[in-house]
Design a protein around this motif. Structure first.
Motif, PDB file in Angstrom:
ATOM      1  N   ASN A  60       0.795  -1.228   0.000  1.00 35.40           N
ATOM      2  CA  ASN A  60       0.000   0.000   0.000  1.00 35.40           C
ATOM      3  C   ASN A  60       0.828   1.279   0.000  1.00 35.40           C
ATOM      4  O   ASN A  60       0.298   2.352   0.254  1.00 35.40           O
ATOM      5  CB  ASN A  60      -0.954  -0.018   1.196  1.00 35.40           C
ATOM      6  N   HIS A  61       2.117   1.164  -0.312  1.00 39.84           N
ATOM      7  CA  HIS A  61       2.953   2.364  -0.222  1.00 39.84           C
ATOM      8  C   HIS A  61       2.510   3.450  -1.204  1.00 39.84           C
ATOM      9  O   HIS A  61       2.058   3.175  -2.308  1.00 39.84           O
ATOM     10  CB  HIS A  61       4.439   2.014  -0.405  1.00 39.84           C
ATOM     11  N   SER A  62       2.605   4.674  -0.726  1.00 34.88           N
ATOM     12  CA  SER A  62       2.346   5.869  -1.541  1.00 34.88           C
ATOM     13  C   SER A  62       1.005   5.835  -2.271  1.00 34.88           C
ATOM     14  O   SER A  62       0.921   6.133  -3.462  1.00 34.88           O
ATOM     15  CB  SER A  62       3.525   6.114  -2.498  1.00 34.88           C
ATOM     16  N   PHE A  63      -0.036   5.451  -1.513  1.00 32.40           N
ATOM     17  CA  PHE A  63      -1.418   5.463  -1.996  1.00 32.40           C
ATOM     18  C   PHE A  63      -1.614   4.550  -3.204  1.00 32.40           C
ATOM     19  O   PHE A  63      -2.303   4.880  -4.165  1.00 32.40           O
ATOM     20  CB  PHE A  63      -1.890   6.897  -2.255  1.00 32.40           C
ATOM     21  N   ALA A  64      -1.020   3.362  -3.115  1.00 30.55           N
ATOM     22  CA  ALA A  64      -1.081   2.377  -4.190  1.00 30.55           C
ATOM     23  C   ALA A  64      -2.517   1.997  -4.555  1.00 30.55           C
ATOM     24  O   ALA A  64      -2.781   1.624  -5.708  1.00 30.55           O
ATOM     25  CB  ALA A  64      -0.290   1.131  -3.805  1.00 30.55           C
ATOM     26  N   PHE A 103      -2.777   8.255 -11.987  1.00 32.48           N
ATOM     27  CA  PHE A 103      -2.717   7.938 -10.566  1.00 32.48           C
ATOM     28  C   PHE A 103      -2.061   9.077  -9.775  1.00 32.48           C
ATOM     29  O   PHE A 103      -2.596   9.514  -8.754  1.00 32.48           O
ATOM     30  CB  PHE A 103      -1.944   6.631 -10.343  1.00 32.48           C
ATOM     31  N   ILE A 104      -0.908   9.545 -10.219  1.00 29.92           N
ATOM     32  CA  ILE A 104      -0.167  10.532  -9.427  1.00 29.92           C
ATOM     33  C   ILE A 104      -0.932  11.850  -9.356  1.00 29.92           C
ATOM     34  O   ILE A 104      -0.910  12.530  -8.335  1.00 29.92           O
ATOM     35  CB  ILE A 104       1.288  10.707  -9.943  1.00 29.92           C
ATOM     36  N   ARG A 105      -1.664  12.188 -10.407  1.00 29.42           N
ATOM     37  CA  ARG A 105      -2.493  13.399 -10.345  1.00 29.42           C
ATOM     38  C   ARG A 105      -3.605  13.230  -9.312  1.00 29.42           C
ATOM     39  O   ARG A 105      -3.905  14.155  -8.567  1.00 29.42           O
ATOM     40  CB  ARG A 105      -3.068  13.722 -11.726  1.00 29.42           C
ATOM     41  N   ARG A 106      -4.200  12.048  -9.258  1.00 34.80           N
ATOM     42  CA  ARG A 106      -5.256  11.787  -8.263  1.00 34.80           C
ATOM     43  C   ARG A 106      -4.688  11.748  -6.855  1.00 34.80           C
ATOM     44  O   ARG A 106      -5.334  12.197  -5.907  1.00 34.80           O
ATOM     45  CB  ARG A 106      -5.942  10.453  -8.557  1.00 34.80           C
ATOM     46  N   ALA A 107      -3.507  11.157  -6.710  1.00 36.55           N
ATOM     47  CA  ALA A 107      -2.914  10.959  -5.386  1.00 36.55           C
ATOM     48  C   ALA A 107      -2.195  12.198  -4.852  1.00 36.55           C
ATOM     49  O   ALA A 107      -1.918  12.271  -3.659  1.00 36.55           O
ATOM     50  CB  ALA A 107      -1.926   9.791  -5.429  1.00 36.55           C
ATOM     51  N   LYS A 108      -1.921  13.150  -5.716  1.00 32.47           N
ATOM     52  CA  LYS A 108      -1.117  14.319  -5.332  1.00 32.47           C
ATOM     53  C   LYS A 108      -1.597  15.002  -4.047  1.00 32.47           C
ATOM     54  O   LYS A 108      -0.785  15.242  -3.143  1.00 32.47           O
ATOM     55  CB  LYS A 108      -1.084  15.302  -6.510  1.00 32.47           C
ATOM     56  N   PRO A 109      -2.880  15.308  -3.883  1.00 27.91           N
ATOM     57  CA  PRO A 109      -3.304  15.945  -2.627  1.00 27.91           C
ATOM     58  C   PRO A 109      -3.022  15.077  -1.401  1.00 27.91           C
ATOM     59  O   PRO A 109      -2.616  15.585  -0.345  1.00 27.91           O
ATOM     60  CB  PRO A 109      -4.812  16.169  -2.801  1.00 27.91           C
ATOM     61  N   GLU A 110      -3.235  13.768  -1.534  1.00 29.52           N
ATOM     62  CA  GLU A 110      -2.975  12.855  -0.419  1.00 29.52           C
ATOM     63  C   GLU A 110      -1.480  12.760  -0.122  1.00 29.52           C
ATOM     64  O   GLU A 110      -1.072  12.695   1.037  1.00 29.52           O
ATOM     65  CB  GLU A 110      -3.539  11.462  -0.738  1.00 29.52           C
ATOM     66  N   ILE A 111      -0.678  12.714  -1.170  1.00 31.97           N
ATOM     67  CA  ILE A 111       0.778  12.658  -1.001  1.00 31.97           C
ATOM     68  C   ILE A 111       1.257  13.914  -0.284  1.00 31.97           C
ATOM     69  O   ILE A 111       2.019  13.833   0.686  1.00 31.97           O
ATOM     70  CB  ILE A 111       1.482  12.480  -2.365  1.00 31.97           C
ATOM     71  N   PHE A 112       0.831  15.073  -0.762  1.00 32.48           N
ATOM     72  CA  PHE A 112       1.248  16.333  -0.135  1.00 32.48           C
ATOM     73  C   PHE A 112       0.782  16.398   1.322  1.00 32.48           C
ATOM     74  O   PHE A 112       1.517  16.864   2.191  1.00 32.48           O
ATOM     75  CB  PHE A 112       0.707  17.528  -0.914  1.00 32.48           C
TER      76      PHE A 112
END
Length: 183
Positions: A90-94, A159-168
């Motif tokens: 599940n790393h980095s909002f997999a 994926f990275i565009r969707r996950a960007k807010p969560e990552i930040f």
């Protein structure tokens, strides 16, 4: 556990994907700066950091989705610690990328997200502040690098565009914890 994880990661990645191995080593090095907020979980996080991309190894790439392939390998071939396997899976909002690939139900059924948000955030922090070559970077530059490498319309780009807010947000939570702790 950390020594074992480094040996496994090196065996699976160093000769076939040396840059991916350099990244994994850099992610594991980032854990050292988090010891004061992780305490006894530092070893678990360092092991997960060293192994988070092991599923990229060509011989392990059964589905082509590295978090799932890596977690299955660690579970099935090594009977690895359950929390370690779930962190890798599940790393980095997999789960968001798994959804893009039609694998979210499979990922969540086999490897539910670890309930310890602090550990999940810490792995995101280490991964998303490390370049592909294992050097430190900002989360903003890392996300931009991923988008540039894969393209905005690729599976990883979407994926990275969707996950960007969560990552930040995850990186921000770890930065906040670090700032609140005495040095």
């Amino acid at each position: 556990m950390v020594g074992w994880a480094i040996r496994v990661g090196e065996t699976e990645l160093s000769s076939v994907l040396p840059r991916r191995w350099a990244h994994s080593q850099g992610v594991a090095r980032r854990v050292a700066g988090l010891g004061r907020i992780l305490g006894s979980d530092s070893g678990l996080l360092a092991a997960a950091a060293a192994l988070h991309d092991v599923g990229y190894a060509p011989r392990l790439a059964a589905t082509g989705f590295h978090p799932l392939d890596g977690a299955r390998f660690l579970r099935d071939a090594h009977c690895a610690d359950r929390r370690l396997v779930r962190l890798v899976a599940n790393h980095s909002f997999a789960a968001l990328e798994a959804e893009e690939r039609g694998l979210r139900d499979v990922l969540e059924a086999e490897f539910p997200v670890l309930e310890d948000q602090r550990l999940v955030d810490a792995l995101v922090y280490c991964d998303m502040t490390t370049t592909p070559d294992g050097e430190r970077t900002t989360v903003q530059d890392r996300v931009a690098e991923i988008l540039g490498r894969y393209g905005a319309d690729s599976v990883v780009g979407r994926f990275i565009r969707r996950a960007k807010p969560e990552i930040f947000a995850a990186v921000g939570r770890v930065d906040g914890e670090l700032a609140a702790q005495p040095r």
